[in-house]
Design a protein around this motif. Structure first.
Motif, PDB file in Angstrom:
ATOM      1  N   VAL A 150     -48.851  24.364 -13.996  1.00  0.00           N
ATOM      2  CA  VAL A 150     -49.750  23.469 -14.722  1.00  0.00           C
ATOM      3  C   VAL A 150     -49.733  22.159 -13.947  1.00  0.00           C
ATOM      4  N   GLY A 151     -50.853  21.854 -13.306  1.00  0.00           N
ATOM      5  CA  GLY A 151     -50.957  20.658 -12.474  1.00  0.00           C
ATOM      6  C   GLY A 151     -51.524  19.503 -13.266  1.00  0.00           C
ATOM      7  N   VAL A 152     -50.724  18.482 -13.492  1.00  0.00           N
ATOM      8  CA  VAL A 152     -51.147  17.310 -14.257  1.00  0.00           C
ATOM      9  C   VAL A 152     -51.564  16.233 -13.264  1.00  0.00           C
ATOM     10  N   THR A 153     -52.799  15.795 -13.393  1.00  0.00           N
ATOM     11  CA  THR A 153     -53.336  14.803 -12.462  1.00  0.00           C
ATOM     12  C   THR A 153     -53.897  13.619 -13.223  1.00  0.00           C
ATOM     13  N   LEU A 208     -49.020   9.090 -16.680  1.00  0.00           N
ATOM     14  CA  LEU A 208     -48.755  10.378 -16.054  1.00  0.00           C
ATOM     15  C   LEU A 208     -47.398  10.924 -16.505  1.00  0.00           C
ATOM     16  N   GLU A 209     -46.396  10.076 -16.534  1.00  0.00           N
ATOM     17  CA  GLU A 209     -45.050  10.511 -16.935  1.00  0.00           C
ATOM     18  C   GLU A 209     -45.041  10.995 -18.385  1.00  0.00           C
ATOM     19  N   GLU A 210     -45.746  10.291 -19.262  1.00  0.00           N
ATOM     20  CA  GLU A 210     -45.819  10.701 -20.664  1.00  0.00           C
ATOM     21  C   GLU A 210     -46.534  12.045 -20.803  1.00  0.00           C
ATOM     22  N   ARG A 211     -47.626  12.221 -20.070  1.00  0.00           N
ATOM     23  CA  ARG A 211     -48.367  13.487 -20.135  1.00  0.00           C
ATOM     24  C   ARG A 211     -47.539  14.642 -19.593  1.00  0.00           C
ATOM     25  N   MET A 212     -46.806  14.391 -18.508  1.00  0.00           N
ATOM     26  CA  MET A 212     -45.933  15.422 -17.942  1.00  0.00           C
ATOM     27  C   MET A 212     -44.891  15.859 -18.974  1.00  0.00           C
ATOM     28  N   ALA A 213     -44.249  14.891 -19.613  1.00  0.00           N
ATOM     29  CA  ALA A 213     -43.214  15.201 -20.609  1.00  0.00           C
ATOM     30  C   ALA A 213     -43.821  15.974 -21.784  1.00  0.00           C
ATOM     31  N   THR A 214     -44.988  15.578 -22.228  1.00  0.00           N
ATOM     32  CA  THR A 214     -45.636  16.251 -23.351  1.00  0.00           C
ATOM     33  C   THR A 214     -46.001  17.682 -22.988  1.00  0.00           C
ATOM     34  N   VAL A 215     -46.590  17.881 -21.826  1.00  0.00           N
ATOM     35  CA  VAL A 215     -46.972  19.237 -21.410  1.00  0.00           C
ATOM     36  C   VAL A 215     -45.725  20.100 -21.276  1.00  0.00           C
ATOM     37  N   ARG A 216     -44.683  19.574 -20.678  1.00  0.00           N
ATOM     38  CA  ARG A 216     -43.431  20.350 -20.549  1.00  0.00           C
ATOM     39  C   ARG A 216     -42.913  20.778 -21.919  1.00  0.00           C
ATOM     40  N   GLY A 232     -55.397  19.819 -14.737  1.00  0.00           N
ATOM     41  CA  GLY A 232     -56.068  19.002 -15.743  1.00  0.00           C
ATOM     42  C   GLY A 232     -55.380  17.666 -15.900  1.00  0.00           C
ATOM     43  N   THR A 233     -56.017  16.796 -16.687  1.00  0.00           N
ATOM     44  CA  THR A 233     -55.392  15.511 -16.988  1.00  0.00           C
ATOM     45  C   THR A 233     -54.508  15.627 -18.228  1.00  0.00           C
ATOM     46  N   PHE A 234     -54.854  16.521 -19.140  1.00  0.00           N
ATOM     47  CA  PHE A 234     -54.057  16.772 -20.343  1.00  0.00           C
ATOM     48  C   PHE A 234     -53.747  15.468 -21.082  1.00  0.00           C
ATOM     49  N   ASP A 235     -54.790  14.720 -21.360  1.00  0.00           N
ATOM     50  CA  ASP A 235     -54.664  13.408 -22.003  1.00  0.00           C
ATOM     51  C   ASP A 235     -55.500  13.363 -23.272  1.00  0.00           C
ATOM     52  N   PRO A 236     -55.057  13.989 -24.344  1.00  0.00           N
ATOM     53  CA  PRO A 236     -53.809  14.713 -24.543  1.00  0.00           C
ATOM     54  C   PRO A 236     -54.000  16.213 -24.286  1.00  0.00           C
ATOM     55  N   ILE A 237     -52.886  16.942 -24.262  1.00  0.00           N
ATOM     56  CA  ILE A 237     -52.966  18.398 -24.213  1.00  0.00           C
ATOM     57  C   ILE A 237     -53.426  18.859 -25.593  1.00  0.00           C
ATOM     58  N   THR A 238     -54.427  19.725 -25.618  1.00  0.00           N
ATOM     59  CA  THR A 238     -55.006  20.187 -26.879  1.00  0.00           C
ATOM     60  C   THR A 238     -54.649  21.651 -27.133  1.00  0.00           C
TER      61      THR A 238
END
Length: 168
Positions: free
Chosen positions: A35-38, A49-57, A10-16
């Motif tokens: 969890v693949g962030v694209t 992308l870096e912000e979304r990765m950090a948030t999902v982590r 997913g894009t997870f922008d934002p993760i809900t």
């Protein structure tokens, strides 16, 4: 004994909270969940992308299980193969989602028949949540606390404030 690996893209922008529900439940189905962030440029990402990765982590850290957060910029089936996954996990909110996801699953099956797609229905209370709508509500100053975690809510309010200042 082989490890059952699944990918939840997913894009997870934002993760809900809807994403979190699928991650929690998906992690129970496999030994390792990736969890693949694209990035999908057509979705106009609010966060890098870096912000979304950090948030999902951060958000998945307390779920438990073997969960890895990885970025990718390729065909989903190539990413799944690279990660050693044999399962793609997709969340469904409504009938409209099913038609699109069914078509994508069929195409993915043609590309790589070794990888199965598994659909998980979102929790009934979380079904209407969509990242696109959460962003829109936030941009207009609406309350998004029912749709995201408190930390994500704060990040979104901060981002909307920065965007608002740039637009003035």
């Amino acid at each position: 004994m082989s490890v059952r690996i699944g990918v939840y893209p997913g894009t997870f922008d934002p993760i809900t909270l809807g994403h979190m529900d699928i991650i929690r439940r998906g992690a129970k189905l496999v030994d390792r969940l990736v969890v693949g962030v694209t990035t999908n440029a057509s979705k106009s990402p609010m966060f890098s992308l870096e912000e979304r990765m950090a948030t999902v982590r951060r958000e998945v850290a307390d779920i438990g299980g073997d969960i890895h957060v990885v970025s990718f910029d390729s065909l989903l089936m190539d990413f799944a193969e690279r990660e050693g996954a044999r399962v793609i996990i997709r969340g469904l909110r409504a009938v409209a989602d099913f038609e699109y996801e069914y078509q994508m699953a069929g195409m993915n099956q043609q590309i790589n028949p070794r990888v199965e797609t598994v659909f998980l229905m979102a929790d009934v209370a979380l079904q209407p949540i969509a990242s696109r709508l959460v962003k829109e509500i936030a941009m207009f100053g609406g309350e998004i606390g029912k749709f995201v975690t408190p930390a994500v809510r704060t990040e979104m309010i901060d981002r909307v404030t920065v965007i608002g200042r740039k637009g003035s």
